[in-house]
Design an enzyme around this catalytic site. Structure first.
Site, PDB file in Angstrom:
ATOM      1  N   LYS A  35       0.830  -1.207   0.000  1.00 23.34           N
ATOM      2  CA  LYS A  35       0.000   0.000   0.000  1.00 23.34           C
ATOM      3  C   LYS A  35       0.863   1.255   0.000  1.00 23.34           C
ATOM      4  CE  LYS A  35      -2.201  -1.032   3.763  1.00 23.34           C
ATOM      5  NZ  LYS A  35      -1.594  -2.355   3.966  1.00 23.34           N
ATOM      6  N   THR A  36       1.799   1.295   0.918  1.00 26.78           N
ATOM      7  CA  THR A  36       2.650   2.473   1.012  1.00 26.78           C
ATOM      8  C   THR A  36       3.484   2.608  -0.263  1.00 26.78           C
ATOM      9  OG1 THR A  36       2.684   2.191   3.397  1.00 26.78           O
ATOM     10  CG2 THR A  36       4.354   3.629   2.474  1.00 26.78           C
ATOM     11  N   ASP A 220      -2.256   7.771   3.597  1.00 25.67           N
ATOM     12  CA  ASP A 220      -1.838   6.421   4.016  1.00 25.67           C
ATOM     13  C   ASP A 220      -2.476   6.112   5.379  1.00 25.67           C
ATOM     14  OD1 ASP A 220      -0.588   3.988   4.002  1.00 25.67           O
ATOM     15  OD2 ASP A 220       1.457   4.749   4.148  1.00 25.67           O
ATOM     16  N   GLU A 221      -2.600   4.837   5.721  1.00 29.52           N
ATOM     17  CA  GLU A 221      -3.163   4.408   7.010  1.00 29.52           C
ATOM     18  C   GLU A 221      -4.526   5.057   7.247  1.00 29.52           C
ATOM     19  OE1 GLU A 221      -1.613   2.120   8.737  1.00 29.52           O
ATOM     20  OE2 GLU A 221       0.528   2.298   8.335  1.00 29.52           O
ATOM     21  N   GLN A 251      -6.249  -3.313  10.248  1.00 33.14           N
ATOM     22  CA  GLN A 251      -5.174  -2.706  11.037  1.00 33.14           C
ATOM     23  C   GLN A 251      -5.624  -1.431  11.736  1.00 33.14           C
ATOM     24  OE1 GLN A 251      -1.020  -2.941   9.510  1.00 33.14           O
ATOM     25  NE2 GLN A 251      -1.997  -3.471   7.591  1.00 33.14           N
ATOM     26  N   ARG A 614       4.308  -7.684  11.011  1.00 35.24           N
ATOM     27  CA  ARG A 614       5.550  -6.905  10.906  1.00 35.24           C
ATOM     28  C   ARG A 614       6.724  -7.809  10.534  1.00 35.24           C
ATOM     29  NH1 ARG A 614       3.582  -3.188   9.300  1.00 35.24           N
ATOM     30  NH2 ARG A 614       1.726  -4.461   9.424  1.00 35.24           N
TER      31      ARG A 614
HETATM   32  P1  ATP Z   1       1.425  -2.148   5.979  1.00 39.17           P
HETATM   33  O1  ATP Z   1       0.013  -2.617   5.927  1.00 39.17           O
HETATM   34  O2  ATP Z   1       2.185  -2.870   7.014  1.00 39.17           O
HETATM   35  O3  ATP Z   1       1.544  -0.660   6.032  1.00 39.17           O
HETATM   36  P2  ATP Z   1       1.935  -1.972   3.161  1.00 39.17           P
HETATM   37  O4  ATP Z   1       0.750  -2.561   2.497  1.00 39.17           O
HETATM   38  O5  ATP Z   1       2.037  -0.507   3.199  1.00 39.17           O
HETATM   39  O6  ATP Z   1       2.098  -2.630   4.590  1.00 39.17           O
HETATM   40  P3  ATP Z   1       4.548  -1.861   2.000  1.00 39.17           P
HETATM   41  O7  ATP Z   1       5.260  -1.450   3.223  1.00 39.17           O
HETATM   42  O8  ATP Z   1       4.300  -0.863   0.933  1.00 39.17           O
HETATM   43  O9  ATP Z   1       3.191  -2.589   2.398  1.00 39.17           O
HETATM   44  O10 ATP Z   1       5.279  -3.115   1.334  1.00 39.17           O
HETATM   45  C1  ATP Z   1       5.690  -4.219   2.101  1.00 39.17           C
HETATM   46  C2  ATP Z   1       7.004  -4.763   1.592  1.00 39.17           C
HETATM   47  O11 ATP Z   1       6.830  -5.399   0.319  1.00 39.17           O
HETATM   48  C3  ATP Z   1       8.031  -3.683   1.382  1.00 39.17           C
HETATM   49  O12 ATP Z   1       9.304  -4.187   1.728  1.00 39.17           O
HETATM   50  C4  ATP Z   1       7.921  -3.416  -0.104  1.00 39.17           C
HETATM   51  O13 ATP Z   1       9.120  -2.885  -0.616  1.00 39.17           O
HETATM   52  C5  ATP Z   1       7.659  -4.788  -0.661  1.00 39.17           C
HETATM   53  N1  ATP Z   1       6.888  -4.784  -1.933  1.00 39.17           N
HETATM   54  C6  ATP Z   1       5.666  -4.277  -2.142  1.00 39.17           C
HETATM   55  N2  ATP Z   1       5.254  -4.481  -3.406  1.00 39.17           N
HETATM   56  C7  ATP Z   1       6.247  -5.150  -4.033  1.00 39.17           C
HETATM   57  C8  ATP Z   1       6.431  -5.667  -5.381  1.00 39.17           C
HETATM   58  N3  ATP Z   1       5.500  -5.529  -6.317  1.00 39.17           N
HETATM   59  N4  ATP Z   1       7.584  -6.295  -5.637  1.00 39.17           N
HETATM   60  C9  ATP Z   1       8.527  -6.446  -4.677  1.00 39.17           C
HETATM   61  N5  ATP Z   1       8.428  -5.990  -3.415  1.00 39.17           N
HETATM   62  C10 ATP Z   1       7.289  -5.350  -3.088  1.00 39.17           C
HETATM   63 MG    MG Z   2       2.119   0.839   4.828  1.00 39.43          MG
END
Ligand code: ATP
Ligand code: MG
Length: 729
Positions: A35-36, A220-221, A251, A614
């Site tokens: 997402k981020t 975000d969030e 979350q 995490r």
């Molecule tokens: P959270 O819900 O904990 O905030 P999130 O959905 O924001 O998580 P991110 O932090 O953006 O997730 O990504 C999680 C991990 O996966 C990070 O290390 C990110 O670099 C990696 N990642 C995300 N998408 C890809 C992709 N398409 N290919 C490779 N790595 C990825």
């Molecule tokens: Mg995130």
């Protein structure tokens, strides 16, 4: 234009989200699904392909740290520094707006922001001014009332009291508090958000300006926005359909602070033209960790529903360690963390997460003992917390009446009518006579030139400290600390502070009693137990030095590579290769307070889901069979959250308890079987790369079996199925 660097590292769903035509959108996705990442790539995409200026972008994230990181990632993608982009927290952005438009916001140019302490002092002055009985109408409660109303966007005139005495009184405080803030040009945190919202409502021209300025709004969030934050966003977005929010309903963990999970649920009806995209592929964690997270959160009702999966392998099983007590639990964690580093990994890749701040003390001590640099995020270290310093202020005074800093700290905490003016007189006398504050206060208490009320107030304080001293003359350290806390009046004082914060302070105070009980100077590496002239220090003095050293040092500096300690709340959005979730016990996590309110238990489960997700590669659950926390021993059952995870994903780390020195029992991990996958403990083995070594330990079984082998270059944990170890001799 070549945009491959922005799109290549995304999957189809992420790419769809990043390249959406301009419209409102909800990216609803589970933890670690990118997402981020989508948010940062979206911003880079808008700037690069749609020629939107960074100046026209507003991005809101949860912490300043996350904002800085987001900016850095976009700059890296675009290979150019960004200027003019607004990226920050809701509070930060609201502050910026109010500074720029102080006149429209009806604020003086130099308005001041009050922190929680400042706000409390002001509320207190107001209640006094209104002649309210502080016992019946505690200032903390009034402050909580005011802040919750503001979070909902309500001014006093919006609230109906229905003739109810409670509401009527709180409203009168709210009103008088507002007047006092306006007179003094002061703004509290909740006010920043409320006033920024009113800025839009009352200034259509200004609103239009910002609506035209911002071509894209990104949040975000989103699941943790409160009513006023969401209202502010909706007005700013207006009819433009340019709001992209990303979040995960699973979350949402700040309901207790006013966050509205409903915001995510109603987004699609508030923005009927919006597109919803779900991301379900997880890139962060192993299959095992994800399965555990999915099963856990499945126990919550009313979810928007999504299931995470990964292309990665299952990885290792989740380890469960049952400590004999909390000290043993902490020791296990520090041993494993040490091993992690010895295996060639960075300290900062390991995180220890816990539910309640009070747990950190024992964990911190274990880290210190193991010589591991650590850092606590999003919270103060135990001995630095105000309530702990206040309690220790009294402890110090009973053994050293001339400790001026301690005197200043506690003379009017809890409030006993010794105001700034009186304190100033005490200071003056102490200076002119060259005597400690304590003695100056004693003199003033019999000085006929001082009002009777002031004399009595001072006498009251002196009597409290003297009585503590007398009562604890022959007491051991634990009962000394206990008596002091009891007599100080700190408990009722903090009881008035409603919500989690007050509760946490009380827990910390009780935890200080535990600290006194288990304090063992022989184990304290931070100082020598003898003074320079060879005379032994009293146990009390040793404890106090321990506390001040702890408060000052030990914690690594921000740039040092440190083990990461934090509450599960502060871990939101972060990721670590190895994660320990400490204190997996009923009553602690889920927290006992959550059991009383429906809905709270589900929020606790979401918090556990945040904790579990995490972890990237290894996850440990630890719990203690007996725990001394908040001053009492409890024998908690394993947390229901662990039982909600299928057994086949878990492996118990077995222990054999051996009684050790003074304060309890230590355990060393040894298997119950002595013959594992053909190896026995103490057996000599050969590894193609590391040479000869001796088997020290073992955990897991079958394909997951690992052995701990001591080689000449250090010890290593190896997967039996891959290591291809040969037995020697
Ligand atoms: P959270 O819900 O904990 O905030 P999130 O959905 O924001 O998580 P991110 O932090 O953006 O997730 O990504 C999680 C991990 O996966 C990070 O290390 C990110 O670099 C990696 N990642 C995300 N998408 C890809 C992709 N398409 N290919 C490779 N790595 C990825
Ligand atoms: Mg995130």
């Amino acid at each position: 234009m070549d945009v491959s660097h922005i799109l290549d590292s995304l999957n189809d769903a992420q790419r769809e989200a990043v390249t959406l035509p301009r419209s409102s959108s909800l990216i609803l996705a589970g933890a670690g699904s990118g997402k981020t990442r989508v948010l940062t790539h979206r911003i880079a995409w808008l700037i690069q392909t749609e020629s939107i200026s960074p100046y026209s972008i507003l991005a809101v994230t949860f912490t300043n740290k996350a904002a800085a990181e987001m900016r850095g990632r976009i700059e890296a993608l675009l290979e150019t520094p960004l200027r003019g982009m607004w990226v920050g927290t809701f509070h930060g952005i609201a502050h910026r707006l109010l500074r720029s438009h102080y006149q429209e916001a009806k604020l003086p140019q130099n308005f001041q922001i009050m922190d929680g302490d400042d706000q409390l002092r002001l509320v207190k002055r107001v209640t006094q001014m209104l002649g309210l009985d502080e016992k019946k109408w505690p200032a903390r409660q009034a402050m909580w009332f005011i802040n919750s109303q503001k979070d909902e966007g309500l001014r006093p005139q919006h609230i109906e009291d229905y003739g109810d005495l409670y509401l009527k009184t709180q409203l009168s405080v709210y009103r008088a508090y507002e007047e006092a803030c306006d007179r003094g040009g002061m703004v509290d945190f909740a006010e920043l958000l409320l006033r920024a919202h009113e800025l839009w409502l009352n200034n259509p021209v200004l609103l239009k300006h910002y609506q035209e300025r911002f071509a894209a709004l990104l949040v975000d969030e989103f699941q943790d926005t409160n009513t006023i934050q969401y209202a502010w966003l909706r007005i700013l977005a207006g009819e433009q359909d340019n709001l992209m929010v990303v979040g995960d309903d699973d979350q949402s963990i700040y309901g207790w602070r006013g966050a509205r999970i409903e915001n995510i649920q109603r987004f699609t009806s508030d923005f009927p033209n919006s597109t919803t995209i779900k991301l379900e592929q997880n890139y962060r964690s192993t299959g095992t960790i994800l399965k555990a997270a999915n099963h856990l959160i499945d126990n919550n009702a009313g979810r928007l529903g999504k299931d995470l999966w990964t292309k990665d392998g299952d990885g290792e099983l989740i380890s469960i360690y049952a400590g004999y007590n909390e000290i043993d639990e902490a020791r296990y964690i520090s041993e494993r963390a040490k091993q992690w580093v010895a295996d060639g990994n960075r300290h900062s890749e390991a995180a220890v997460l816990y539910r309640s701040n009070a747990q950190s003390r024992v964990l911190e001590e274990a880290m210190l003992r193991a010589g591991l640099p650590y850092r606590i995020y999003g919270g103060q270290r135990f001995f630095e917390r105000a309530e702990i310093r206040n309690a220790l202020g009294y402890v110090r005074l009973i053994s050293h009446r001339d400790a001026d800093a301690a005197f200043e700290r506690v003379v009017n905490v809890p409030p006993r009518g010794i105001g700034d003016r009186t304190l100033e007189e005490i200071r003056l006398r102490s200076r002119t006579e060259g005597i400690p504050l304590w003695r100056a206060a004693g003199q003033l208490s019999t000085d006929q030139g001082v009002t009777g009320r002031t004399r009595n107030a001072i006498k009251g304080f002196i009597a409290v400290v003297d009585a503590m001293d007398e009562e604890t003359e022959n007491a051991d350290l634990e009962s000394l600390v206990e008596t002091v806390i009891e007599k100080s009046g700190l408990i009722p004082y903090y009881e008035k502070e409603r919500g989690e914060r007050g509760q946490a302070r009380l827990e910390n105070l009780a935890e200080l009693i535990s600290a006194a009980r288990t304090f063992n100077p022989d184990e304290d590496l931070s100082f020598d137990s003898e003074t320079t002239d060879g005379a032994p220090m009293s146990l009390l003095d040793e404890f106090l030095s321990h506390a001040s050293l702890e408060a000052g040092e030990g914690q690594g500096d921000p740039n040092q590579d440190c083990i990461q300690l934090m509450t599960m709340h502060s871990a939101k959005g972060l990721e670590f290769p190895v994660v320990f979730l400490a204190g997996m016990e009923e009553g602690l996590f889920p927290h006992s307070m959550s059991l009383e309110e429906p809905g709270r238990l589900e929020e606790e489960r979401r918090l556990c889901y945040v904790g579990v997700t995490r972890a990237m590669r290894q996850l440990y659950f630890t719990h203690a069979e007996s725990r001394r926390l908040h001053g009492t021993d409890s024998y908690n059952q394993l947390s229901r959250f662990v039982s909600e995870i299928p057994e086949e994903l878990l492996q118990e780390v077995r222990v054999q308890n051996t009684v050790s020195h003074r304060h309890g029992i230590s355990s060393s991990m040894v298997p119950t079987e002595t013959d594992i996958a053909g190896f026995t403990l103490g057996q000599r083995v050969h590894h193609a790369k590391f040479g000869d070594g001796v088997v020290l330990n073992y955990e897991g079984h079958g394909k997951q079996a690992r052995v701990h082998v001591n080689f000449s270059e250090g010890s290593k944990w190896l997967m039996v199925s891959f290591a291809n170890l040969q037995t020697v001799g």
